[in-house]
Enzyme design. Structure first.
Site, PDB file in Angstrom:
ATOM      1  N   GLU A 426      10.433  54.569  51.244  1.00  0.00           N
ATOM      2  CA  GLU A 426      11.192  55.065  52.419  1.00  0.00           C
ATOM      3  C   GLU A 426      11.607  53.931  53.359  1.00  0.00           C
ATOM      4  O   GLU A 426      11.742  54.127  54.566  1.00  0.00           O
ATOM      5  CB  GLU A 426      10.387  56.129  53.191  1.00  0.00           C
ATOM      6  CG  GLU A 426      10.086  57.388  52.423  1.00  0.00           C
ATOM      7  CD  GLU A 426      11.319  57.961  51.765  1.00  0.00           C
ATOM      8  OE1 GLU A 426      12.403  57.867  52.351  1.00  0.00           O
ATOM      9  OE2 GLU A 426      11.202  58.465  50.651  1.00  0.00           O
TER      10      GLU A 426
HETATM   11  C1  LIG Z   1       5.593  55.030  44.485  1.00  0.00           C
HETATM   12  C2  LIG Z   1       7.043  54.836  44.829  1.00  0.00           C
HETATM   13  C3  LIG Z   1       7.852  55.954  44.992  1.00  0.00           C
HETATM   14  C4  LIG Z   1       9.210  55.806  45.275  1.00  0.00           C
HETATM   15  N1  LIG Z   1      10.002  56.923  45.362  1.00  0.00           N
HETATM   16  C5  LIG Z   1      11.347  56.756  45.471  1.00  0.00           C
HETATM   17  C6  LIG Z   1      12.219  57.890  45.389  1.00  0.00           C
HETATM   18  O1  LIG Z   1      11.771  59.039  45.263  1.00  0.00           O
HETATM   19  N2  LIG Z   1      13.555  57.666  45.435  1.00  0.00           N
HETATM   20  C7  LIG Z   1      14.092  56.415  45.581  1.00  0.00           C
HETATM   21  O2  LIG Z   1      15.306  56.290  45.613  1.00  0.00           O
HETATM   22  N3  LIG Z   1      13.290  55.326  45.662  1.00  0.00           N
HETATM   23  C8  LIG Z   1      11.941  55.467  45.613  1.00  0.00           C
HETATM   24  N4  LIG Z   1      11.114  54.369  45.682  1.00  0.00           N
HETATM   25  C9  LIG Z   1      11.705  53.034  45.861  1.00  0.00           C
HETATM   26  C10 LIG Z   1      11.458  52.488  47.256  1.00  0.00           C
HETATM   27  O3  LIG Z   1      12.229  53.175  48.197  1.00  0.00           O
HETATM   28  C11 LIG Z   1      11.741  50.961  47.209  1.00  0.00           C
HETATM   29  O4  LIG Z   1      10.676  50.371  46.492  1.00  0.00           O
HETATM   30  C12 LIG Z   1      11.880  50.363  48.591  1.00  0.00           C
HETATM   31  O5  LIG Z   1      13.041  50.823  49.221  1.00  0.00           O
HETATM   32  C13 LIG Z   1      11.937  48.831  48.545  1.00  0.00           C
HETATM   33  O6  LIG Z   1      12.853  48.386  47.596  1.00  0.00           O
HETATM   34  P1  LIG Z   1      12.377  47.297  46.521  1.00  0.00           P
HETATM   35  O7  LIG Z   1      11.120  47.790  45.899  1.00  0.00           O
HETATM   36  O8  LIG Z   1      13.500  46.995  45.625  1.00  0.00           O
HETATM   37  O9  LIG Z   1      11.997  46.027  47.359  1.00  0.00           O
HETATM   38  P2  LIG Z   1      13.011  44.855  47.843  1.00  0.00           P
HETATM   39  O10 LIG Z   1      14.225  45.444  48.463  1.00  0.00           O
HETATM   40  O11 LIG Z   1      13.197  43.901  46.716  1.00  0.00           O
HETATM   41  O12 LIG Z   1      12.133  44.182  48.972  1.00  0.00           O
HETATM   42  C14 LIG Z   1      11.084  43.250  48.684  1.00  0.00           C
HETATM   43  C15 LIG Z   1      10.665  42.547  49.975  1.00  0.00           C
HETATM   44  O13 LIG Z   1      11.796  41.874  50.548  1.00  0.00           O
HETATM   45  C16 LIG Z   1      12.042  42.336  51.875  1.00  0.00           C
HETATM   46  N5  LIG Z   1      13.481  42.413  52.113  1.00  0.00           N
HETATM   47  C17 LIG Z   1      14.432  42.928  51.301  1.00  0.00           C
HETATM   48  N6  LIG Z   1      15.645  42.808  51.869  1.00  0.00           N
HETATM   49  C18 LIG Z   1      15.475  42.247  53.072  1.00  0.00           C
HETATM   50  C19 LIG Z   1      16.358  41.883  54.137  1.00  0.00           C
HETATM   51  N7  LIG Z   1      17.654  42.107  54.099  1.00  0.00           N
HETATM   52  N8  LIG Z   1      15.823  41.300  55.234  1.00  0.00           N
HETATM   53  C20 LIG Z   1      14.509  41.099  55.329  1.00  0.00           C
HETATM   54  N9  LIG Z   1      13.626  41.423  54.347  1.00  0.00           N
HETATM   55  C21 LIG Z   1      14.100  41.987  53.233  1.00  0.00           C
HETATM   56  C22 LIG Z   1      11.387  43.712  51.958  1.00  0.00           C
HETATM   57  O14 LIG Z   1      11.028  44.062  53.291  1.00  0.00           O
HETATM   58  C23 LIG Z   1      10.177  43.539  51.051  1.00  0.00           C
HETATM   59  O15 LIG Z   1       9.124  42.966  51.759  1.00  0.00           O
HETATM   60  C24 LIG Z   1       9.752  54.507  45.427  1.00  0.00           C
HETATM   61  C25 LIG Z   1       8.921  53.385  45.294  1.00  0.00           C
HETATM   62  C26 LIG Z   1       7.594  53.538  44.983  1.00  0.00           C
HETATM   63  C27 LIG Z   1       6.741  52.308  44.803  1.00  0.00           C
END
Ligand SMILES: Cc1cc2nc3c(=O)[nH]c(=O)nc-3n(C[C@H](O)[C@H](O)[C@H](O)COP(=O)(O)OP(=O)(O)OC[C@H]3O[C@@H](n4cnc5c(N)ncnc54)[C@H](O)[C@@H]3O)c2cc1C
Length: 560
Positions: A426
């Site tokens: 989220e």
């Molecule tokens: C158990 C689980 C359930 C989930 N359920 C859903 C779901 O139902 N539907 C859905 O669509 N998604 C779902 N997700 C996905 C979740 O929303 C994402 O994991 C989350 O939005 C973060 O994206 P990412 O994992 O690609 O991390 P990234 O975007 O790669 O981020 C990695 C790190 O980089 C930082 N970062 C990234 N961009 C920036 C920026 N511009 N500036 C500063 N810092 C930054 C982040 O804060 C984080 O610390 C789920 C994830 C999990 C683990």
């Protein structure tokens, strides 16, 4: 057999419900909210505690140990999940806060979040079952066409059918605009293709039909569009949605997290083409608030496990008979900290839900705009507080239990594992912090903060004033700061400062509660304890928020 998580205390949550800012105004607004009078609220909460004790208290262990499994390309939920879900639906729990004309009971959202918390303390993975469905029902109520609403709303509202939120892709995590999924028109509907990942309850055996609420591109549109992709078509045949994989996770094992392939799946547009992300915020808002409630449920369960354990476990003391460990000041400190965090978080969830309801129902335009702005200000705060407090309290519970806490005989270690993802999904904490400093402060009009300060100053008095002064000062200086990197370097500390001020607002209201019944005594003590530690923490957060410059240069030096 694992030690149980104690049941929630309905009287305690009811007392918080009555103390939450906004509830009196809501009750004055319409008959549905007025129906949530104190006796009714208490009765609903007691019933929720009974439901959770009967269906979830025993399920949490199996949910964690066995979890959901992928069998022949389909998700099979953990043993007991289906029965618990059927009882949840039969009890009318999914309908609590949905509009009456859409099949709901029209009660305040804060009541639905209080019920969610009661369930989450026993099984946070189960608690995730209804969240996307309730949120999708709100989405359709706000943006769905009459035809979509007629087909889906009554069954989503009742919980007979369920829903998912489908945003994430391999290259589109925080950076949603990098998504590639594409929908093209085909006669009177659309065909959607793309690879999505991390989709909670992306497949399961709890309901016959799933509404996938999917963000995707459309040809020629810069903005994303929002689609409802049914798992089954209207004629009952399977739509082209394939489960590619189910993730193995640290916690929340009963919540299946799926990679989904959309292979030209039939899709219906929700709302306006190109406005999908904006519309999706109806759903995202509800889900971020639900993350706060989930954190509260996990933290409250862990705190109660620790309190019960500390009253029984005997160690130390000078006489022949050892003392129970809750007689040692250091353990008392941990327990007090845990209880205080639970109570301020609970109050913040209820307060934010009330503002969201006021934003939708106030008749006066100014009051409505104030409530919407305040709900927007509080949202990244409560979402982050849910994750951080759940992790902190679960970790402290392990500490209170000592070696026992580290074993699977006790539920504290599961709480730690379940809690960890709350600051990631989220929207990560980093993204919430950027939302606060950029969207709410620098690009916004600051109305949410101004409204917050008015209410918090009125309730907080001299005890909270220094914290609010620090918040106001940091907000002013970060808004005026020309160096964006310095702002972003301090954004997490600014979010922490805003969180301290918001929880301080709740704490001040709790500290002022009169009455000697156990619930009010606990709330008052929690409020006083939280307030006492606040100014020092706020000073540190304030100085870190304004000291975010130079990180890029230091990192470059680190990288060589
Ligand atoms: C158990 C689980 C359930 C989930 N359920 C859903 C779901 O139902 N539907 C859905 O669509 N998604 C779902 N997700 C996905 C979740 O929303 C994402 O994991 C989350 O939005 C973060 O994206 P990412 O994992 O690609 O991390 P990234 O975007 O790669 O981020 C990695 C790190 O980089 C930082 N970062 C990234 N961009 C920036 C920026 N511009 N500036 C500063 N810092 C930054 C982040 O804060 C984080 O610390 C789920 C994830 C999990 C683990």
């Amino acid at each position: 057999m694992r030690a149980p998580v104690p049941d929630a205390d309905a009287a305690l949550i009811a007392a918080q419900f009555e103390a939450a800012p906004g509830i009196d105004r809501l009750r004055a607004l319409n008959e549905g909210f007025a129906a949530a009078d104190p006796d009714t609220v208490h009765a609903v909460l007691e019933e929720a505690v009974r439901y959770a004790a009967e269906h979830l208290a025993g399920f949490g262990d199996a949910a964690d140990r066995i979890g959901a499994r992928l069998v022949d390309g389909r998700v099979v939920t953990a043993p007991g999940h289906r029965q618990a879900w059927e009882a949840f639906v039969a009890g009318g729990w999914p309908t609590l806060d949905l509009p009456v004309d859409e099949g709901g009971q029209g009660l305040p959202a804060s009541l639905a979040f209080a019920v969610q918390e009661i369930c989450d303390r026993h099984c946070a993975a189960f608690g995730m079952t209804p969240v996307p469905t309730r949120s999708a029902a709100r989405l359709l109520a706000a943006h769905g066409s009459p035809a979509l609403r007629a087909e889906w709303m009554p069954r989503l509202a009742s919980g007979e059918w369920t829903a998912t939120i489908v945003i994430s892709e391999v290259e589109a995590g925080s950076d949603v605009m990098r998504m590639r999924s594409l929908a093209v028109t085909d006669g009177d509907h659309w065909l959607l293709s793309g690879e999505k990942q991390w989709i909670s309850f992306g497949d399961h055996d709890l309901s016959p039909r799933i509404a996938h609420c999917v963000l995707a591109r459309t040809p020629g549109e810069a903005g994303l569009s929002l689609f409802l992709v049914p798992s089954l078509r209207t004629d009952g045949s399977r739509n082209a949605v394939v489960v590619r994989r189910m993730e193995e996770k640290m916690g929340l094992h009963a919540s299946p997290t799926c990679a989904l392939g959309f292979e030209g799946a039939e899709a219906m547009l929700i709302g306006v083409e190109g406005r999908g992300l904006h519309q999706m915020f109806t759903m995202i808002t509800n889900m971020r608030l639900a993350t706060g409630a989930q954190g509260c449920g996990i933290a409250a369960g862990a705190a109660d496990v620790a309190l019960a354990y500390a009253a029984e476990r005997k160690q130390g003391g000078r006489g022949e008979r050892p003392l129970s460990i809750d007689r040692h000041v250091d353990v008392q400190r941990m327990l007090l900290d845990m209880v205080a965090q639970v109570e301020v978080l609970r109050g913040l969830v209820l307060a934010t839900a009330n503002q969201a309801d006021l934003a939708a129902h106030e008749s006066d335009a100014e009051a409505q705009a104030d409530a919407a702005a305040l709900a927007g200000w509080l949202l990244p705060i409560v979402k982050t507080a849910g994750g951080e407090i759940a992790s902190a309290v679960a970790s402290e519970a392990v500490q209170v239990l000592g070696g026992a806490g580290y074993t699977r005989e006790w539920p504290a270690e599961q709480a730690m594992r379940d809690a960890r993802v709350l600051t990631i999904f989220e929207g990560t904490t980093g993204i919430q912090a950027l939302d606060l400093v950029h969207r709410r402060l620098r690009k916004g009009d600051g109305r949410g903060l101004r409204r917050f300060l008015v209410l918090a100053r009125a309730d907080g008095g001299a005890a909270l004033a220094p914290v609010l002064d620090l918040l106001e000062d940091a907000a002013r200086r970060l808004t005026a700061e020309a160096d964006v990197a310095a702002v972003e370097g301090g954004a997490i500390a600014m979010l922490r400062l805003a969180q301290l001020a918001a929880t301080g607002w709740i704490a001040a209201r709790l500290a002022a509660l009169a009455g000697e019944d156990p619930a009010r005594r606990r709330l008052r003590t929690a409020g006083q304890h939280w307030l006492a530690g606040l100014p020092a923490r706020a000073r540190q957060a304030h100085s870190e928020a304004l000291d975010g410059g130079g990180i890029g240069e230091r990192f470059a030096a680190l990288a060589g």
